[in-house]
Design a protein around this motif. Sequence first.
Motif: not given
Length: 285
Positions: A42-45, A63-66, A81-92, A103-107
């Motif tokens: 979730l980070l281009p670098s 992420d969308r910027y990669s 960073l502000d609109d990460t799709n957590v459900e989509m990540i989990a589905a992967l 990132s605001r979605v770590s926890e």
Amino acid sequence: MLRPWLLALTAALALPAGAIEIKDDLGQITTLAAPPQRVVSLLPSLTETVCELGACARLVGVDRYSNFPASVNALPKLGGLDDTNVEMIAALKPDVVLLATASRVSERLRALGLKVIALEPRSYKDVQRVLNTLGQVLGVSDAQRVWRYIDAGVSAAAASVPPSARGIRVYYEVASGLWAAGESSFMGETLTRLGAGNIIPAQLGPFPKINPEYVVKANPGLIMIGTRSAEGLATRPGWDRIDAIRRGRVCVFKPEEGDILSRPGPRMAEAAQIMARCLREKAGA
């Protein structure tokens, strides 16, 4: 009371065979049973670093910027960073999620039982450390080969800067709103390696927000800025008095150059070449 080295040894022996224990930049410890085969970045670098380490095929979402290398554009895009799709990540069903410390979605991801590693390269030393960490995570034995390539490339870029351009004081605006690259950032460190000065001292932090009057008073001899931020540059109050603007010493970077310049990872040598070209063309005469 057990000595620290004995505690570390005891902990290491307690890990299953082949397991990897990683302490990330938030101080969180993550244990992986084996090098992950399904990776979300979730980070281009970090995306670029994973690919440079030969593990691009393991990426299942970014992420969308990669956007580099080109192959990652075919992967599911999981927001910013502000609109990460957590459900989509989990589905992967990733084996590990790599993300920024901000990132605001770590926890939330950890609460779903996902393995999360937060990494934030901001300086040259950080880039070396992140390479080591990702090398451990991915099971790559010589991750520092990437750093040796970067370092050699930056040195080559520095050698191309003429003596007449060395020492010029630079203002590098990394984002609109007058966010600047300070001496302690990886961009600032590249400028130093190229022999340029920086009007933003290290004590202000890597990427501080600057008062426009500060730049006027500092009177940089060269300005580096992206296309989106450059519009109306000379009409900012008082900026027509800045030496760089009066003498036409402004380098405006295209969006694709901005991507290279703003990512602390494998393309830092290319970023140094872009900066060096700016110094040659605008300050080398």
